[in-house]
Design a protein around this motif. Structure first.
Motif, mmCIF file in Angstrom:
data_model
loop_
_atom_site.group_PDB
_atom_site.id
_atom_site.type_symbol
_atom_site.label_atom_id
_atom_site.label_comp_id
_atom_site.label_asym_id
_atom_site.label_seq_id
_atom_site.Cartn_x
_atom_site.Cartn_y
_atom_site.Cartn_z
ATOM 1 N N UNK A 130 0.819 -1.203 0.000
ATOM 2 C CA UNK A 130 0.000 0.000 0.000
ATOM 3 C C UNK A 130 0.862 1.267 0.000
ATOM 4 N N UNK A 131 2.165 1.114 0.009
ATOM 5 C CA UNK A 131 3.060 2.261 -0.036
ATOM 6 C C UNK A 131 2.905 2.977 -1.371
ATOM 7 N N UNK A 132 2.956 4.304 -1.339
ATOM 8 C CA UNK A 132 2.702 5.097 -2.529
ATOM 9 C C UNK A 132 3.630 4.749 -3.688
ATOM 10 N N UNK A 133 4.866 4.374 -3.374
ATOM 11 C CA UNK A 133 5.832 4.074 -4.424
ATOM 12 C C UNK A 133 5.469 2.815 -5.201
ATOM 13 N N UNK A 134 4.664 1.947 -4.591
ATOM 14 C CA UNK A 134 4.332 0.668 -5.218
ATOM 15 C C UNK A 134 2.837 0.495 -5.478
ATOM 16 N N UNK A 135 2.022 1.332 -4.891
ATOM 17 C CA UNK A 135 0.571 1.178 -4.961
ATOM 18 C C UNK A 135 0.031 1.664 -6.297
ATOM 19 N N UNK A 136 -0.834 0.878 -6.915
ATOM 20 C CA UNK A 136 -1.498 1.237 -8.165
ATOM 21 C C UNK A 136 -2.877 1.793 -7.828
ATOM 22 N N UNK A 139 -6.887 -0.743 8.223
ATOM 23 C CA UNK A 139 -5.953 -0.042 9.100
ATOM 24 C C UNK A 139 -4.619 0.189 8.399
ATOM 25 N N UNK A 140 -4.142 -0.803 7.676
ATOM 26 C CA UNK A 140 -2.891 -0.626 6.925
ATOM 27 C C UNK A 140 -3.028 0.449 5.848
ATOM 28 N N UNK A 141 -4.175 0.518 5.215
ATOM 29 C CA UNK A 141 -4.400 1.588 4.244
ATOM 30 C C UNK A 141 -4.381 2.952 4.923
ATOM 31 N N UNK A 142 -5.024 3.032 6.100
ATOM 32 C CA UNK A 142 -5.130 4.301 6.823
ATOM 33 C C UNK A 142 -3.754 4.777 7.291
ATOM 34 N N UNK A 143 -2.976 3.896 7.907
ATOM 35 C CA UNK A 143 -1.680 4.324 8.427
ATOM 36 C C UNK A 143 -0.719 4.673 7.306
ATOM 37 N N UNK A 144 -0.841 3.977 6.176
ATOM 38 C CA UNK A 144 -0.003 4.311 5.025
ATOM 39 C C UNK A 144 -0.346 5.690 4.506
ATOM 40 N N UNK A 145 -1.637 6.014 4.464
ATOM 41 C CA UNK A 145 -2.068 7.332 4.009
ATOM 42 C C UNK A 145 -1.650 8.407 4.994
ATOM 43 N N UNK A 146 -1.728 8.122 6.278
ATOM 44 C CA UNK A 146 -1.300 9.093 7.288
ATOM 45 C C UNK A 146 0.188 9.399 7.167
ATOM 46 N N UNK A 147 0.958 8.363 6.878
ATOM 47 C CA UNK A 147 2.407 8.565 6.775
ATOM 48 C C UNK A 147 2.770 9.417 5.586
#
Length: 235
Positions: A195-201, A227-235
């Motif tokens: 879900x990291x922005x560098x790899x997420x489509x 939750x993993x989506x949310x924390x990735x977006x928060x970061x």
């Protein structure tokens, strides 16, 4: 001349300048639930959070937005928002969706809830939701999203598996061999590798999974994946 102008503020005994300020209160949540009426949004949020919305077997049981806090462990949590169901034409004022879509404008993550047991085809539900979000707000339509295929308990496991596989094929994605969020291995599930922005489509959902609040199928894994989506977006 300036002597004929009314003062900015009223003087004793004189009429003042009337000004009207309109405040538009928008809810703040991490995850917004999006789906047709009666697909299980209220049931889900009442199952995973402290929210207690009305749950009934008829459309538009949710007439006002509801917020629920979902706890992950002892120290982490996120907020989920349930809004009234969206139907075709909601962006033009049909149903109740348009009135409340603004409440999820500030959410960073959307969960599309698509009913496996509905008389509406899965493709129709999905395309309608995408269209109405796009028509309402192009920015909202670009939010990261995931898909929960609801009411898997309303049919045999074999039927739920078949419908899920057809939906994955429709979106041109493949089921993972093993879920990192512990989704049930009895049903096909799609997950992006990261879900990291560098790899997420962002042209595809973060994950797709069949669920059932009634029999607690994939509910806990769903909360972890969101939750993993949310924390990735928060970061």
């Amino acid at each position: 001349s300036s002597t004929n102008q009314k003062p900015m503020y009223a003087q004793p005994g004189e009429p003042g300048i009337e000004r009207v300020v309109r405040l538009d209160l928008k809810l703040i949540a991490d995850v917004g639930l999006v789906g047709f009426p009666n697909v299980g949004k209220s049931t889900l949020i009442s199952t995973v959070s402290n929210a207690r919305p009305e749950v009934a077997n008829y459309e538009f049981t949710t007439l006002t937005p509801k917020l629920g806090q979902i706890n992950i462990g002892e120290f982490d949590s996120y907020i989920m928002a349930d809004i009234p169901g969206i139907i075709g034409g909601a962006s033009e004022g049909k149903g109740l969706g348009l009135k409340f879509l603004r409440h999820i404008e500030r959410t960073k993550t959307l969960l599309f809830m698509i009913d496996l047991a509905s008389y509406h085809e899965l493709e129709y539900q999905y395309e309608t939701l995408k269209k109405e979000l796009q028509n309402f707000s192009p920015l909202l339509a670009e939010r990261n999203y995931a898909i929960a295929l609801t009411r898997a308990d309303a049919m045999t496991p074999e039927e739920a598996v078949e419908k899920t596989e057809q939906f994955l094929k429709l979106l041109n994605v493949e089921a993972v061999k093993k879920s990192r969020f512990a989704f049930s291995e009895e049903y096909p599930v799609y997950e992006q590798e990261s879900f990291e922005k560098a790899f997420y489509d962002n042209t595809k959902p973060a994950f797709i999974a069949p669920i059932s609040s009634a029999i607690n199928l994939n509910i806990k894994p769903l909360t972890y994946a969101l939750y993993h989506m949310v924390v990735t977006e928060r970061a």
